[in-house]
Motif scaffolding. Structure first.
Motif, PDB file in Angstrom:
ATOM      1  N   ILE A   4      73.595  21.333 -67.189  1.00 13.37           N
ATOM      2  CA  ILE A   4      74.763  21.015 -67.997  1.00 13.37           C
ATOM      3  C   ILE A   4      75.965  21.773 -67.482  1.00 13.37           C
ATOM      4  N   THR A   5      75.779  23.043 -67.132  1.00 16.91           N
ATOM      5  CA  THR A   5      76.898  23.850 -66.634  1.00 16.91           C
ATOM      6  C   THR A   5      77.447  23.301 -65.340  1.00 16.91           C
ATOM      7  N   LEU A   6      76.559  22.924 -64.436  1.00 17.56           N
ATOM      8  CA  LEU A   6      77.030  22.343 -63.175  1.00 17.56           C
ATOM      9  C   LEU A   6      77.817  21.071 -63.416  1.00 17.56           C
ATOM     10  N   ALA A   7      77.328  20.265 -64.337  1.00 18.37           N
ATOM     11  CA  ALA A   7      78.055  19.029 -64.630  1.00 18.37           C
ATOM     12  C   ALA A   7      79.412  19.354 -65.233  1.00 18.37           C
ATOM     13  N   ALA A   8      79.445  20.430 -66.047  1.00 20.40           N
ATOM     14  CA  ALA A   8      80.700  20.748 -66.719  1.00 20.40           C
ATOM     15  C   ALA A   8      81.776  21.193 -65.766  1.00 20.40           C
ATOM     16  N   VAL A   9      81.376  21.894 -64.702  1.00 19.39           N
ATOM     17  CA  VAL A   9      82.407  22.355 -63.763  1.00 19.39           C
ATOM     18  C   VAL A   9      82.642  21.368 -62.654  1.00 19.39           C
ATOM     19  N   ALA A  10      81.908  20.270 -62.676  1.00 16.62           N
ATOM     20  CA  ALA A  10      81.939  19.366 -61.534  1.00 16.62           C
ATOM     21  C   ALA A  10      83.243  18.649 -61.349  1.00 16.62           C
ATOM     22  N   VAL A  11      84.005  18.408 -62.418  1.00 18.91           N
ATOM     23  CA  VAL A  11      85.210  17.591 -62.277  1.00 18.91           C
ATOM     24  C   VAL A  11      86.370  18.330 -62.884  1.00 18.91           C
ATOM     25  N   ALA A  12      87.560  18.209 -62.346  1.00 14.13           N
ATOM     26  CA  ALA A  12      88.698  18.889 -62.931  1.00 14.13           C
ATOM     27  C   ALA A  12      89.937  18.037 -62.947  1.00 14.13           C
ATOM     28  N   LEU A 113      84.936  27.197 -65.440  1.00 14.42           N
ATOM     29  CA  LEU A 113      86.062  26.270 -65.536  1.00 14.42           C
ATOM     30  C   LEU A 113      87.340  26.900 -65.002  1.00 14.42           C
ATOM     31  N   THR A 114      88.278  26.063 -64.624  1.00 17.08           N
ATOM     32  CA  THR A 114      89.562  26.539 -64.126  1.00 17.08           C
ATOM     33  C   THR A 114      90.740  25.973 -64.901  1.00 17.08           C
ATOM     34  N   CYS A 115      90.503  25.020 -65.782  1.00 16.97           N
ATOM     35  CA  CYS A 115      91.586  24.453 -66.571  1.00 16.97           C
ATOM     36  C   CYS A 115      91.011  23.835 -67.839  1.00 16.97           C
ATOM     37  N   GLY A 116      91.909  23.472 -68.787  1.00 20.96           N
ATOM     38  CA  GLY A 116      91.480  22.918 -70.050  1.00 20.96           C
ATOM     39  C   GLY A 116      90.757  21.594 -69.891  1.00 20.96           C
ATOM     40  N   CYS A 117      89.798  21.316 -70.813  1.00 21.08           N
ATOM     41  CA  CYS A 117      89.041  20.074 -70.688  1.00 21.08           C
ATOM     42  C   CYS A 117      88.258  19.791 -71.962  1.00 21.08           C
ATOM     43  N   PHE A 118      87.834  18.536 -72.108  1.00 21.10           N
ATOM     44  CA  PHE A 118      86.888  18.107 -73.138  1.00 21.10           C
ATOM     45  C   PHE A 118      85.565  17.787 -72.448  1.00 21.10           C
ATOM     46  N   ILE A 119      84.468  18.286 -73.001  1.00 15.07           N
ATOM     47  CA  ILE A 119      83.129  18.044 -72.456  1.00 15.07           C
ATOM     48  C   ILE A 119      82.317  17.286 -73.512  1.00 15.07           C
ATOM     49  N   ALA A 134      87.386  11.721 -66.698  1.00 18.16           N
ATOM     50  CA  ALA A 134      87.255  13.090 -67.175  1.00 18.16           C
ATOM     51  C   ALA A 134      88.512  13.397 -67.967  1.00 18.16           C
ATOM     52  N   PHE A 135      88.393  14.204 -68.990  1.00 17.22           N
ATOM     53  CA  PHE A 135      89.520  14.478 -69.869  1.00 17.22           C
ATOM     54  C   PHE A 135      89.944  15.936 -69.680  1.00 17.22           C
ATOM     55  N   MET A 136      90.918  16.128 -68.801  1.00 15.52           N
ATOM     56  CA  MET A 136      91.319  17.452 -68.363  1.00 15.52           C
ATOM     57  C   MET A 136      92.779  17.713 -68.690  1.00 15.52           C
ATOM     58  N   ARG A 137      93.101  18.993 -68.847  1.00 16.04           N
ATOM     59  CA  ARG A 137      94.482  19.432 -69.038  1.00 16.04           C
ATOM     60  C   ARG A 137      95.177  18.655 -70.147  1.00 16.04           C
ATOM     61  N   ARG A 138      96.477  18.436 -70.026  1.00 14.02           N
ATOM     62  CA  ARG A 138      97.222  17.741 -71.074  1.00 14.02           C
ATOM     63  C   ARG A 138      97.250  16.248 -70.785  1.00 14.02           C
ATOM     64  N   PRO A 139      97.143  15.415 -71.835  1.00 18.02           N
ATOM     65  CA  PRO A 139      97.089  13.959 -71.634  1.00 18.02           C
ATOM     66  C   PRO A 139      98.290  13.405 -70.879  1.00 18.02           C
ATOM     67  N   LEU A 217      96.884   6.102 -53.591  1.00 16.88           N
ATOM     68  CA  LEU A 217      96.095   7.328 -53.534  1.00 16.88           C
ATOM     69  C   LEU A 217      95.913   7.875 -54.946  1.00 16.88           C
ATOM     70  N   ARG A 218      94.668   8.184 -55.290  1.00 16.48           N
ATOM     71  CA  ARG A 218      94.368   8.698 -56.633  1.00 16.48           C
ATOM     72  C   ARG A 218      93.729  10.082 -56.479  1.00 16.48           C
ATOM     73  N   PRO A 219      94.506  11.152 -56.724  1.00 16.85           N
ATOM     74  CA  PRO A 219      93.984  12.498 -56.478  1.00 16.85           C
ATOM     75  C   PRO A 219      93.237  13.089 -57.665  1.00 16.85           C
ATOM     76  N   ASN A 220      92.326  13.969 -57.370  1.00 19.53           N
ATOM     77  CA  ASN A 220      91.623  14.792 -58.353  1.00 19.53           C
ATOM     78  C   ASN A 220      91.947  16.228 -57.964  1.00 19.53           C
ATOM     79  N   VAL A 221      92.867  16.855 -58.690  1.00 20.09           N
ATOM     80  CA  VAL A 221      93.379  18.171 -58.303  1.00 20.09           C
ATOM     81  C   VAL A 221      92.817  19.249 -59.215  1.00 20.09           C
ATOM     82  N   THR A 222      92.118  20.213 -58.637  1.00 18.65           N
ATOM     83  CA  THR A 222      91.624  21.364 -59.404  1.00 18.65           C
ATOM     84  C   THR A 222      91.168  22.440 -58.427  1.00 18.65           C
ATOM     85  N   GLY A 223      90.481  23.463 -58.939  1.00 17.37           N
ATOM     86  CA  GLY A 223      90.017  24.559 -58.097  1.00 17.37           C
ATOM     87  C   GLY A 223      88.958  24.110 -57.109  1.00 17.37           C
TER      88      GLY A 223
END
Length: 682
Positions: A4-12, A113-119, A134-139, A217-223
């Motif tokens: 579960i933890t790996l899945a939680a940090v998998a996307v940002a 984690l490196t930023c806000g998110c809903f899991i 994925a539901f990250m940072r501010r909408p 181009l559709r980026p996924n930006v995080t740590g």
């Protein structure tokens, strides 16, 4: 829990919904919601200070939110959380963790984690109607809204409780949906972008899309750590933009990337960085050994930046004096922030972190509280590259290749310079023979002392510069496969050359020497170890190489199998090293009592005074040959051939000088102990 933890940090980052899935609320609906918000909540709420819990604790669908509750711009978090619990009473519980509180920060850090998110039920990455979300940072920043979140949670409720378990809100179809039109999937390229490269990526994306309007181009930006974890968990973007290529090695071994697709975009220079006031008076790398310096911060050593920092300290011969002062944050993005807060006196960081933007297409943020007092000379560590590579099983690799080709253009290279990166190739000293380009050699880490001397001697004699990449043999093979570049390959044992040969990367090879395994113990042999069997005695702390990373790891396992000691010795193994020198260093520092290592390592100047060598009898031992191979990717075949012949002649004396077993020096008694790469693969 670990999965579960790996899945939680998998996307940002959220993969933006297409117009066909947009669910913007009508004005009338928004007005109704505002009225509803004024009403008393219809679900139980428990505020524990560091976390707020909405809904029934017996609910089978758990939603977790990690945010700085109360901070400006994050008012939506509590609103969305309450509305989710109210939308699915008794079926959904929402827990909001406030990372501005110590307990909340601990939970945030624990998840990596490196930023806000809903899991949602332990998953940050979800698939809904064929879209990966994925539901990250501010909408408003990331392009998602409450209706999207509610729809995904509703789907999870139906999955858990069965059909009819939820009643998703009906959304009016858009004109695009009514017409049945669909955006062409060939036009979207998904790219994983580390935060540290968001600035140049934004400029590059804007330039590329202007030239290629049919490709989006559709980026996924995080740590970087979160992105690597996501790839490890099975994500398949089209392109991975790398903040250093070393961390791609294990993924390349697993076949995650398209062979030969790596494009090196720029070099990332390391620098000695200090707070503006510089209380420790640091001016250069050597000053880190000063008693005035109490704490040094850098990146984790399993990342390119941390690995380069360690190499630089070792090359400057101050590693022993500095190593106990070093600490590395779990999340590399925090290194700069911790230095700014005064939690370290100095840092070895990427120089580019002093001018960067975490959001694409935004102007750079200049750091005024930190100063780079020295750019660390490149010859002290292996070059660190910002690079792009195609991910196998990406959905739009044809369009992705166009972007990689664009990265090779002069205008794209200019973008990296704007953001203070360095050109891929250093401006080299003119060679004596102008038609001789530098040689690049992949070599096992144990070969560093003799090979570096060979390189210097060869350059003086023939005027051809020689550059090396020293690391574990298996890692080297993965790098060759990934980059399809380089002139020669010298792993710790023949197995890796055979593997490269099977894949079509080897033109020819010659054995230049041998590695003879021995048992190394600390000076004075305080544990009284005399044989392999003694490694199985209770209380003995044993170190071995990692068989998935380096040759000494695989050979050690072969030795233990040969002597029936695999299980008994494995119980005492407390350390697995990525390279043979790393294993010796652990012994020297007292972290282990004994290890199986190459005889040549015992002759390293910094190892010899601290260890004793116990020979392993030939009938119990497994010896490995050291083949030097010319690669088919060689750009300067004539020089590569000349270096191979040099290694077989003058280079033999250099090997002996450093305590290595040269080509003709292997005692006859060891002939039957040679490791068989063929048997090892069966």
């Amino acid at each position: 829990m670990r999965r579960i933890t790996l899945a939680a940090v998998a996307v940002a980052f959220v993969f933006v919904f297409s117009l066909s899935l947009s669910m913007q609320q009508p004005k009338q609906q928004k007005g109704e919601q505002k009225k509803a918000e004024a009403k008393k909540p219809s679900v139980p709420i428990k505020n524990e200070g560091w976390r707020i819990i909405y809904g029934d604790p017996k609910a089978k669908v758990k939603v977790e939110a990690f945010y700085p509750v109360g901070s400006p711009g994050h008012e939506f978090v509590l609103e969305f959380s309450r509305k989710l619990a109210e939308s699915f009473p008794g079926k959904v519980q929402v827990i909001v963790y406030d990372w501005t509180k110590p307990k909340g920060a601990d939970e945030f850090s624990k998840r990596g984690l490196t930023c806000g998110c809903f899991i949602i039920n332990g998953k940050m990455q979800v698939t809904y109607k064929g879209k990966t979300l994925a539901f990250m940072r501010r909408p408003e920043m990331m392009g998602w809204n409450f209706d999207m979140l509610k729809a995904v949670v509703g789907a999870e409720v139906e999955k858990v409780y069965g059909k009819g378990g939820s009643k998703p809100q009906q959304v009016k179809k858009t004109a695009l949906q009514k017409s049945g039109a669909r955006a062409s999937p060939q036009g979207v390229v998904e790219i994983f972008v580390p935060c540290g490269l968001a600035g140049p990526y934004g400029d590059l994306a804007r330039m590329f899309q202007k030239q290629n309007p049919n490709i989006r181009l559709r980026p996924n930006v995080t740590g970087i750590v979160a992105l690597l974890n996501q790839l490890q968990a099975g994500a398949t973007p089209d392109i991975f933009l790398a903040l250093g290529t070393y961390e791609l090695t294990k993924l390349a071994e697993q076949g995650k990337f398209v062979e030969g697709s790596l494009v090196k975009c720029a070099r990332i220079p390391l620098a000695v960085v200090v707070p503006k006031r510089n209380p420790a008076g640091v001016k250069r790398l050597e000053d880190l050994a000063s008693p005035k310096v109490k704490k040094v911060i850098t990146y984790p050593f399993n990342l390119s930046g941390g690995r380069g920092a360690k190499q630089a300290l070792e090359a400057a011969k101050i590693w022993d004096a500095v190593s106990k002062k070093i600490f590395t944050p779990k999340v590399p993005d925090q290194a700069k922030q911790l230095l700014k807060k005064g939690q370290a006196d100095v840092g070895i960081l990427y120089r580019t972190c002093l001018m960067e933007s975490y959001i694409p297409d935004q102007p750079p943020i200049i750091e005024h509280d930190l100063v780079a007092v020295q750019t660390i000379p490149q010859h002290l560590y292996e070059p660190i590259y910002a690079a792009a590579v195609l991910v196998k099983d990406g959905k739009n690799l044809d369009a992705a290749r166009k972007f990689l080709e664009f990265l090779k253009t002069p205008e794209a290279k200019g973008v990296w310079l704007k953001w203070k990166f360095e050109p891929v190739e250093e401006t080299a000293r003119p060679a004596k023979l102008s038609d001789k380009s530098p040689l690049f050699i992949y070599a096992g880490a144990a070969f560093r002392p003799p090979l570096e001397e060979m390189g210097r001697t060869f350059e003086r004699k023939y005027g051809v510069p020689v550059k090396f990449n020293f690391t574990g043999s298996n890692c080297l093979l993965a790098q060759i496969i990934l980059s399809q570049q380089g002139d020669l390959f010298l792993p710790g044992e023949e197995f890796y050359v055979r593997q490269a040969q099977k894949r079509g990367y080897v033109l020819k090879s010659e054995i230049i020497g041998y590695f003879v395994p021995v048992i190394l113990v600390r000076k004075g042999n305080p544990k009284g170890i005399k044989s392999l069997k003694d490694l199985a005695k209770p209380g003995i702390k044993v170190g071995l190489g990692d068989p998935k990373a380096c040759a000494i790891g695989e050979i050690s396992e072969a030795i233990l199998r040969k002597n029936g000691l695999t299980e008994t010795v494995r119980k005492n193994v407390v350390f697995r090293a990525m390279t043979a020198p790393e294993l010796a260093n652990a012994l020297r520092l007292g972290a282990i009592d004994a290890c199986i290592n190459w005889d040549a390592i015992a002759n390293y100047p910094w190892v010899r005074p601290a260890v004793e060598t116990i020979p392993i009898p030939p009938e119990q031992n497994v010896i490995t040959a050291n083949p030097l191979a010319i690669l088919k990717t060689a750009k300067n075949f004539q020089a590569a051939e000349k270096f191979l012949q040099f290694a077989l002649t003058e280079g033999q004396q250099i090997l002996r000088k450093h305590g290595f077993t040269a080509r003709n020096d292997l005692p006859p008694a060891y002939a039957k102990s040679l490791f068989s790469p063929v048997k090892a693969t069966k």
